[in-house]
Each structure stands twice: as structure tokens, then as C-alpha cells.
Design a protein around this motif. Structure first.
Motif, PDB file in Angstrom:
ATOM      1  N   GLU A 100       0.832  -1.207   0.000  1.00  0.00           N
ATOM      2  CA  GLU A 100       0.000   0.000   0.000  1.00  0.00           C
ATOM      3  C   GLU A 100       0.864   1.254   0.000  1.00  0.00           C
ATOM      4  OE1 GLU A 100      -3.967  -1.530   0.146  1.00  0.00           O
ATOM      5  OE2 GLU A 100      -3.321   0.557   0.173  1.00  0.00           O
ATOM      6  N   PHE A 101       1.982   1.211   0.730  1.00  0.00           N
ATOM      7  CA  PHE A 101       2.741   2.432   0.928  1.00  0.00           C
ATOM      8  C   PHE A 101       3.988   2.488   0.055  1.00  0.00           C
ATOM      9  CE2 PHE A 101       0.406   4.432   4.181  1.00  0.00           C
ATOM     10  CZ  PHE A 101      -0.190   3.429   4.907  1.00  0.00           C
ATOM     11  N   ILE A 159      -6.121   8.106   2.113  1.00  0.00           N
ATOM     12  CA  ILE A 159      -7.304   8.954   2.005  1.00  0.00           C
ATOM     13  C   ILE A 159      -8.405   8.375   2.866  1.00  0.00           C
ATOM     14  CG2 ILE A 159      -9.025   9.901   0.456  1.00  0.00           C
ATOM     15  CD1 ILE A 159      -7.072   9.843  -1.717  1.00  0.00           C
ATOM     16  N   ALA A 160      -8.932   9.209   3.776  1.00  0.00           N
ATOM     17  CA  ALA A 160     -10.047   8.753   4.614  1.00  0.00           C
ATOM     18  C   ALA A 160     -10.862   9.962   4.993  1.00  0.00           C
ATOM     19  CB  ALA A 160      -9.523   8.068   5.882  1.00  0.00           C
ATOM     20  N   GLU A 216     -13.965  12.195   9.878  1.00  0.00           N
ATOM     21  CA  GLU A 216     -14.761  11.590  10.934  1.00  0.00           C
ATOM     22  C   GLU A 216     -14.287  10.178  11.229  1.00  0.00           C
ATOM     23  OE1 GLU A 216     -19.121  13.590  10.372  1.00  0.00           O
ATOM     24  OE2 GLU A 216     -18.825  11.465  10.006  1.00  0.00           O
ATOM     25  N   ASP A 217     -14.033   9.391  10.166  1.00  0.00           N
ATOM     26  CA  ASP A 217     -13.596   8.009  10.371  1.00  0.00           C
ATOM     27  C   ASP A 217     -12.260   7.974  11.081  1.00  0.00           C
ATOM     28  OD1 ASP A 217     -14.841   6.516   7.293  1.00  0.00           O
ATOM     29  OD2 ASP A 217     -15.768   6.972   9.212  1.00  0.00           O
ATOM     30  N   LEU A 218     -11.371   8.898  10.683  1.00  0.00           N
ATOM     31  CA  LEU A 218     -10.036   8.891  11.289  1.00  0.00           C
ATOM     32  C   LEU A 218     -10.123   9.224  12.772  1.00  0.00           C
ATOM     33  CD1 LEU A 218      -7.106   8.605  10.559  1.00  0.00           C
ATOM     34  CD2 LEU A 218      -7.010  11.052  10.256  1.00  0.00           C
TER      35      LEU A 218
END
Lengths: 371, 176, 163
Positions: free
Chosen positions: C7-8, C15-16, C19-21
Motif C-alpha cells: 500500500e505504501f 485517504i479517509a 470523521e472516520d479517522l
């Protein structure tokens, strides 16, 4: 201009990480030295005695569990013993042996919590985790017998609710074998640790005459040098058939009756309890555990006072019966209630940090004080 | 070790009318009935006499005998008038290994008992609890106030047989 | 190479929604006030010991209510204690949550009938988010109650205010 000082009142409130429950201590301080301590209790008063007058005799047993929640087997044991003496019931020998085994396992579990939390109060967190790890083994033994980890409803008037699990004896022998090196580990970690000895030796000395006048019993009295244990001095059940010693405080690291003595007595008592359990498992006879339980419990009119040796001291039940199905009065003489009275005497002249050390060493349970 | 009859005769010689009788008909233990206002002198004698040496008070409990008559008060609730409240003492001697049970009885309307805290300091909190739960006043007690209930509880004495629950306490509903 | 490395590997941008974070950060480290009343407190201590570790969920006990997110009411609430619990709850900073553990805190428990000094349920003084039944509840039940609370936090929204 002259300096003047005032007395300060500090509140160690009902919510405090080290007060072992909901206890409020009002400290009157002169600088850092304590001049008086006033304990306020009653924050957990759950009306046990009013409930016992409304329930029938067997229905009182779950309520007795919840008073001293760290030694539930012993609470039930005391109540069942009092009722059996009042009604004149003879229980089978297997029942007596199983009660003794459960009682001594419960004593070890209760002392493990006392020592673990005492270490955590002083500042050592690791012994707390080690003690709880061993306690999980004992709770597993209780769980396979009666289904519950903490509050059992197992010892009934006239017998037990059900017999032992087939694997119980094997698992208990394994536990005893694994626990002996763990006790040595606990001693290396905590008991002979130099910082622990500095904090607890010579602190909060309780002379034996004061202790008897205040009614203190159990490990606190034995740590002050007096050899008084109800299992030998006023025997009940089958304790007279076993070979064990009564440890007495000897002032090994300071004066007799200080906090270190009260702590170390509990470690020695765990060793003696292991001896009793080993002997009991070898001698246990066969029999039926539910055969002596009467169909309806209706004792004759009269009253009785019986006492047993709780892990905290002398637990007494005073029961008055008026011939009907409900008790007329059940009074519980809780050992922690009586020990809390002597606490202000022990604290005078010490500093605030020593209050925590002394409170942990007398090992109180608020459920028992407030009932 | 002495039996209850021997202790009764020793006490009867010394205190006469304050020691009323020895009841041993019902199971399991016999007890000695004494006068409520003389209990303090009797307790000091019991502790110090060399033949008795009762140095430890095991238990002190208040009891509602509920032997009065039941009447209805103005709200229609049933209360008990007349009758007795009693206090039971269980004593023990750690040196001579004998035990004793004492009982005192007082009126329900005006319950007054002498305190035994001079003889055994253990009785301090036990008597406070008997006062809190039953309303028994202990004369000459060093600090008689409520111990288990809140200090401002004014709805009566909870363990009496005719106790009624209040509806609200400081804004919280009390019954289920 | 594991999933995280893939992924990295091209740039480090995740990207999120905010609120979710924030919700994820909050539910992974709920700090509790060290507050135990009665028998359920022993089971709570056993849950935070090494057998059923509480710490792997991020829950550590803090001594003061001003530094904590949740308060677990474990044990019977009496009338004398209820005023103090209200004061403790008001001292906690927002957002705060309450888990009511055990029958006594839920509804009065075995003392519902003749308890003249027992408060029948802690929700008569403070608002409760999760009720855990049992007398006392097993440590696994308390962990499940905590996970239900984590679900609730995961679905919270900063824009739409709840009651």
C-alpha cells in the motif's frame, strides 16, 4: 512576626485508586504528619439483613456470597454451619472434606488478591499480574465444580449443591505442584525486596493487647504475636484431622506487628493451606453429598452464634429463629468492620504515604464492612 | 472454663437485682438477661475479675422483638406500638476459653441502654450501628451518630419491622 | 512483502474521511477511570490482568476522571454513593461514555425488592451507553460490551450532534 500553622483537612474520597473499594478517609494533617483519621463508611450498604428477614433460609445463601466477595465459599460455610448446629443436622463426611478443600482454595485465592493489590499500592505492578495469573487457575477449579467464577451458591444447608467434577482431583494436584515454585517467585519479587521492606517495616505497629480490646482477629492478630486461630482454638468441621502449623509474626524485619509482618503472615498461610489441601485430597471418602439436605428448612425457635476463620478474621453469624420459614434476625459479625475501628490508632504520627501502606496491610473488603 | 450457671451465680452475688435471670430452655445457647442501665458496670467487672477474664467482645447486635401490638397509623400503614427492642452481647475469654451471652431489653418507645465502650473499645462502631438501624440510644457513648445510612437520613430506622420506604431521597426515586 | 508494504510503496498518502479517522483514533484508546464499587470490580480487575488483557484494546486505568474517556460502573450503586457518581461524571471531559456493568448497576440486581438504600439502576442519575448483564459478568462479557461501545463510537458523527 510569628509564623503560625493550621491544621489541614484532606479528603481521600470514595473514588481513590488505593482505597480497596468505596471508603472515605478524612485526614487531619499537621504538615505531612497525620494527627487524626476519621473513616466514613456506608457507601456500599446493601441491606443484607433486611433481605435475609424476607427470604427463606436457603434463599439467603446467594446474599451471603456477596458480602465478602473475595471469600464467598467461607461466607456460605459459616452460614450453613450455623444453621446445621441450630437444627442438629449431621452432614456426611465427604461433604465436610469437600467444604474444607473449597475453603482452603478460597483462602489462597483471597490472599493472592490481597498481596497483589498491596504490591500495586506500594508501587510494584508486576506481582499483581503474577498473583492474578495464579488466581485464574483456582477460579478455573471452582468453575468446573459449580459453574461460577466468583459467587458460587455451592455450599447449602445440609450438604452441597452437586458433587465434584471427575477431573477435579487431578487438576488440583497439578495446581499444587505448579504453585509452590510460584510462591518462591513471589517472595523473590516482593517480600525480600529492599524498597518494599523500607516502606513497610516498623510502620503501623499494633500491640497485641490493643488488638484484643478492639476485637481484631485473624492474620492481623497473629502478626502481633498472639497465636489465636479458630481452626485450632474452637475447631469446626474436620480441621482436627489435619497436620498444619499456625504462623505467628516474629518481627523478622522490624518490630512485631508491623505492616511487613501482616503481609508475610499471609504468604506463610498460603503455604499451610497447601498442606491442608494435599492431606484432604488423600483422605477424602466416598459418599452422597445431597443426602442430608432437608426438604423444608424450618428450625426450632431459638438463637445461635457461630464463627469460622475467614481469610480476614473471625466471621460470626448470629441467627434468631422464631419457628417459621423466614429468619427473624441474621446478624453478621464482619472481621473487616472491627478491624477498621483500630485503623485510626495505627495511623497516628505517620505520613500520608504510610496511610496507603497501612490500609493495604490490614486487608479490608468494603462489601463486608457495609453489608 | 466455667459454665453459664457458674457465671450466673458469681454475677448474681455481686450485682443482685441487675441480673434478672438465666434462660436456658430454648436451643442452642443459654443467655443471661440483665438490666439495660447497669450493663456498663457489669461489663467492667466481667473484664477484670480474675475468675472470668472476658477480654474480648465478639459481637453486639440490636434486635427488634416485635412483640408489641400492631395498629394502623394515619396513612393506613401498619406500625407496632409497645413491645421491646433488645441488644445481645456475645463475650469470650481468650485466656480461660469460655463464652457468655447477655441480653438486655428496653422499651420500643424510649430505648436507652448504657454503653460498654469503656470495657471493650470494639463496641464503639457496633453501638453506632445499632443506633443507626434501630434507634437505640446508648448513654455516654463518645460519638453517637449514623454510620451506614447517610448522615442526613430522616426517614426512620431501617431494620425495625414496621419500617416504610420513602418515595424520594435528594431527587432520586427509591422504590423499584 | 506484506500488504502494508504494497500500500505504501508509491508515496505515503492515505485517504479517509476525517470523521472516520478521528473515530478510529478515539475508539482504539479509550482510557477508563479506575472506579470499582463491589464484586464486579474484581472481575474488572481480572479483565485488566494478563489472562483476559484489557490493555490490548487500548484501555488503561487512569486515577483521575479528568483524564479519562469512559467510566465503568461496576457494582451496586447506593443512595449515599449516587451523588458522588454524578459529580465524577460531571468532572469527565466530553466526549465521554458510560458502561454499566453487572445487574446491580443495570437495574438494582438482587437487591431490587427490599433494598432501602440501593439505587435501582445507575441510569437514574447518569446516562448510560452500554449495559453488560451478569452477576458478575464474565470477563469475556465485559470485553464484548467494550466492543459494542467501540461500534457505537465508530458510527459517531462530528457534524450531526447526538442527544
Amino acid at each position: 512576626m510569628a509564623l503560625k500553622t493550621e491544621e489541614m483537612v484532606l479528603n481521600m474520597g470514595p473514588q481513590h485508586p488505593s482505597t480497596h473499594g468505596v471508603l472515605r478517609l478524612e485526614l487531619k494533617l499537621d504538615g505531612e504528619i497525620i494527627s487524626d483519621v476519621i473513616p466514613h463508611i456506608g457507601y456500599l450498604h446493601r441491606c443484607f439483613e433486611k433481605h435475609s428477614e424476607a427470604m427463606t433460609y436457603p434463599q439467603v445463601i446467594p446474599y451471603t456470597d456477596r458480602m465478602d466477595y473475595l471469600a464467598s465459599m467461607y461466607n456460605e460455610f459459616g452460614y450453613a454451619l450455623a444453621m446445621e448446629r441450630l437444627m442438629g443436622i449431621e452432614v456426611p463426611e465427604r461433604v465436610e472434606y469437600i467444604r474444607v478443600i473449597m475453603g482452603e482454595l478460597q483462602r489462597i485465592a483471597s490472599h493472592l488478591v490481597a498481596l497483589g493489590t498491596y504490591g500495586a499500592d506500594i508501587g510494584a505492578f508486576t506481582p499483581f499480574l503474577f498473583c492474578f495469573r495464579d488466581r485464574e487457575r483456582i477460579l478455573h477449579l471452582f468453575e468446573i465444580t459449580c459453574g461460577a467464577r466468583l459467587l458460587y451458591n455451592y455450599i447449602w444447608i445440609g450438604g452441597l449443591s452437586n458433587d465434584l467434577h471427575p477431573d477435579f482431583i487431578r487438576l488440583t494436584k497439578e495446581f499444587i505442584k505448579d504453585f509452590k515454585p510460584n510462591l518462591k517467585e513471589l517472595n523473590d519479587l516482593l517480600s525480600y525486596n529492599a524498597i518494599f521492606i523500607e516502606r513497610t517495616a516498623n510502620v503501623g505497629v499494633l500491640p497485641p493487647d490493643t488488638a484484643i480490646n478492639y476485637g481484631v482477629t485473624g492474620p492481623n492478630l497473629r502478626a502481633s504475636g498472639m497465636k489465636w486461630d479458630l481452626r485450632k482454638d474452637d475447631p469446626y468441621s474436620v480441621y482436627h484431622k489435619f497436620n498444619y502449623e499456625i504462623p505467628v509474626g516474629s518481627g523478622a524485619k522490624g518490630k512485631i506487628g508491623d505492616c511487613w509482618d501482616r503481609y508475610f503472615i499471609r504468604v506463610r498461610e498460603m503455604e499451610e493451606s497447601l498442606k491442608i489441601i494435599e492431606q484432604a485430597i488423600d483422605q477424602i471418602p466416598d459418599g452422597d453429598v445431597t443426602s442430608a439436605i432437608p426438604k423444608r428448612i424450618k428450625p426450632p425457635e431459638g438463637q445461635i452464634y457461630t464463627r469460622v476463620e475467614n481469610p480476614r478474621g473471625e466471621l460470626g453469624y448470629f441467627i434468631i429463629s422464631d419457628g417459621s420459614l423466614n429468619p427473624a434476625r441474621v446478624k453478621v459479625r464482619a472481621p473487616s468492620f472491627v478491624t477498621m475501628q483500630v485503623f485510626p490508632e495505627l495511623c497516628k504520627g505517620w505520613m500520608v504515604a504510610d496511610v496507603v501502606a497501612i490500609l493495604g496491610s490490614i486487608d479490608i473488603v468494603l462489601g463486608e464492612i457495609d453489608r | 472454663m466455667k459454665t453459664a450457671e457458674e457465671i450466673f451465680s458469681i454475677l448474681k452475688e455481686k450485682f443482685g437485682d441487675s441480673i434478672i435471670e438465666l434462660k436456658s430452655d430454648k436451643p442452642v445457647e443459654p443467655f443471661i438477661l440483665t438490666a439495660p442501665l447497669e450493663v456498663d458496670k457489669i461489663s467492667i467487672y466481667l473484664r477484670d475479675n480474675s475468675e472470668l477474664l472476658f477480654d474480648s467482645l465478639m459481637n453486639l447486635s440490636g434486635v427488634d422483638d416485635a412483640n408489641g401490638e400492631k395498629v394502623k397509623d394515619e396513612n393506613g400503614n401498619e406500625i407496632i406500638k409497645g413491645g421491646n427492642l433488645s441488644v445481645w452481647y456475645h463475650l469470650e475469654s481468650t485466656k480461660l476459653k469460655h463464652k457468655l451471652t447477655l441480653k438486655v431489653s428496653t422499651d420500643r418507645e424510649k430505648p436507652e441502654v448504657a454503653t460498654v465502650t469503656e470495657a471493650w473499645k470494639c463496641a464503639d462502631w457496633h453501638e453506632r450501628e445499632a443506633y443507626d438501624m434501630y434507634g437505640i440510644i446508648f448513654l455516654n457513648h463518645p460519638d453517637l451518630r449514623r454510620i451506614l445510612m447517610p448522615y442526613d437520613w430522616e426517614h426512620g430506622y431501617p431494620l425495625r419491622k414496621d419500617y416504610q420506604n420513602p418515595e424520594f431521597y435528594q431527587g432520586m426515586k427509591v422504590p423499584y | 512483502m506484506g500488504i502494508l508494504d504494497k500500500e505504501f510503496s508509491e508515496g505515503n498518502i492515505v485517504i479517509a474521511k476525517t470523521e472516520d479517522l478521528f473515530n478510529w483514533a478515539r475508539l482504539s484508546s479509550l482510557w477508563q477511570v479506575g472506579f470499582g464499587l463491589a464484586c464486579c470490580a474484581i472481575e474488572m480487575m481480572a479483565t485488566s490482568a494478563s489472562h483476559y488483557d484489557f490493555d490490548r484494546f487500548g484501555v488503561i486505568p487512569r486515577p483521575s476522571p479528568r483524564q479519562s474517556d469512559i467510566i465503568i460502573i461496576s457494582g451496586t450503586v447506593t443512595l449515599k454513593m449516587a451523588t458522588r457518581i454524578k459529580r465524577l461524571y460531571e468532572q469527565m471531559p466530553d466526549p465521554k461514555y458510560v458502561i454499566s456493568m453487572g445487574s446491580c448497576a443495570n437495574c438494582g440486581g438482587p437487591y431490587w425488592e427490599h433494598g432501602y438504600h440501593v439505587l435501582k439502576g445507575v441510569d437514574r442519575v447518569i446516562p448510560v451507553d452500554v449495559y453488560v448483564p451478569g452477576c458478575p459478568p464474565r470477563p469475556e462479557a465485559l470485553l464484548e460490551g467494550l466492543m459494542k461501545l467501540q461500534e457505537k463510537v465508530r458510527n459517531e458523527s462530528m457534524v450531526k450532534k447526538s442527544a
